[in-house]
Write an enzyme that holds these catalytic residues in place. Structure first.
Site, short mmCIF file in Angstrom:
data_model
loop_
_atom_site.label_atom_id
_atom_site.label_comp_id
_atom_site.label_asym_id
_atom_site.label_seq_id
_atom_site.Cartn_x
_atom_site.Cartn_y
_atom_site.Cartn_z
N LYS A 1 0.59 -1.19 -0.41
CA LYS A 1 0.07 0.14 -0.24
C LYS A 1 0.63 1.44 0.25
O LYS A 1 2.03 1.40 0.52
CB LYS A 1 -0.98 0.03 1.36
CG LYS A 1 -2.06 -1.02 0.95
CD LYS A 1 -2.86 -0.87 2.82
CE LYS A 1 -3.82 -2.12 2.46
NZ LYS A 1 -4.63 -2.48 3.81
N TYR B 1 -12.15 -2.23 -4.03
CA TYR B 1 -12.48 -2.66 -2.81
C TYR B 1 -14.32 -1.79 -2.47
O TYR B 1 -14.80 -1.68 -1.30
CB TYR B 1 -12.04 -1.17 -2.30
CG TYR B 1 -10.43 -1.35 -1.31
CD1 TYR B 1 -10.42 -2.92 -1.05
CD2 TYR B 1 -9.63 -0.76 -2.42
CE1 TYR B 1 -8.76 -2.58 -0.41
CE2 TYR B 1 -8.15 -0.86 -2.11
CZ TYR B 1 -7.83 -1.99 -0.25
OH TYR B 1 -6.82 -2.69 -0.84
N ASN C 1 -2.14 -0.02 7.01
CA ASN C 1 -1.23 -1.54 7.63
C ASN C 1 -0.03 -1.61 6.55
O ASN C 1 -0.04 -2.86 6.72
CB ASN C 1 -2.62 -1.80 7.86
CG ASN C 1 -3.37 -2.41 6.91
OD1 ASN C 1 -3.33 -2.32 6.30
ND2 ASN C 1 -4.21 -3.76 7.12
N HIS D 1 -1.89 -5.00 1.78
CA HIS D 1 -3.05 -6.24 1.32
C HIS D 1 -2.87 -7.50 1.23
O HIS D 1 -1.93 -7.44 0.41
CB HIS D 1 -4.09 -5.23 -0.05
CG HIS D 1 -5.35 -6.04 -0.13
ND1 HIS D 1 -6.36 -6.43 0.29
CD2 HIS D 1 -5.41 -6.90 -1.07
CE1 HIS D 1 -6.84 -6.94 -0.32
NE2 HIS D 1 -6.53 -7.33 -0.76
N GLU E 1 -8.19 -10.61 -7.65
CA GLU E 1 -7.98 -9.70 -7.24
C GLU E 1 -6.47 -9.39 -8.38
O GLU E 1 -6.27 -8.41 -8.74
CB GLU E 1 -6.92 -9.75 -5.88
CG GLU E 1 -8.52 -9.70 -5.15
CD GLU E 1 -8.50 -9.69 -3.85
OE1 GLU E 1 -9.09 -9.34 -2.75
OE2 GLU E 1 -7.53 -9.97 -3.24
#
Length: 135
Positions: A10, A50, A113, A116, A127
């Site tokens: 990310k 998302y 975080n 993913h 994905e």
């Protein structure tokens, strides 16, 4: 039999300049990098990726974050890839993640975080196709 899954580094981890450290950590767990790219998601791409979270109160903030800088989608392969990768990255909240996990080392909070990771083989395939096509 080898399984493929998607990990996306990310924007927060890209900004920390820890792409190589994250890749090294997954490779040390037996993963092979099959495909990798750096890209900046458009808001439409982030919204599509998302979409499952569309009704959640954090959705717009998630889109803002995921479009704030480049991200690095990575296709990884090994036996039991989804399960093992979820162990390597740790729980969503870095404060609750196990020691020596990616999120514990590089994540700041539930949104920022570091990575993913697909949560099932089926989602891994979807994905992966989202970023890399059906290859």
């Amino acid at each position: 039999m080898a399984e493929r899954t998607l990990m996306m580094i990310k924007p927060d981890a890209v900004a920390q300049n820890v792409i190589g450290e994250i890749i090294k950590q997954v490779e040390s767990k037996g993963f092979k990098v099959v495909e990798i790219q750096m890209m900046r998601l458009t808001r439409a791409q982030a919204a599509a990726f998302y979409a499952v979270h569309r009704e959640q109160p954090f959705y717009n903030g998630l889109l803002d974050f995921m479009t704030s800088g480049p991200a690095v989608p990575v296709v990884l392969e090994r036996e039991d890839a989804v399960r093992i990768l979820r162990e390597v990255v740790g729980t969503t909240n870095p404060a609750e993640a196990a020691e020596k996990t990616i999120r514990k080392a590089f994540g700041s909070n539930v949104r920022e975080n570091a990575v993913h990771a697909s949560d099932s083989p089926e989602n891994g395939a979807v994905e992966t196709a989202f970023f890399f096509g059906e290859s």
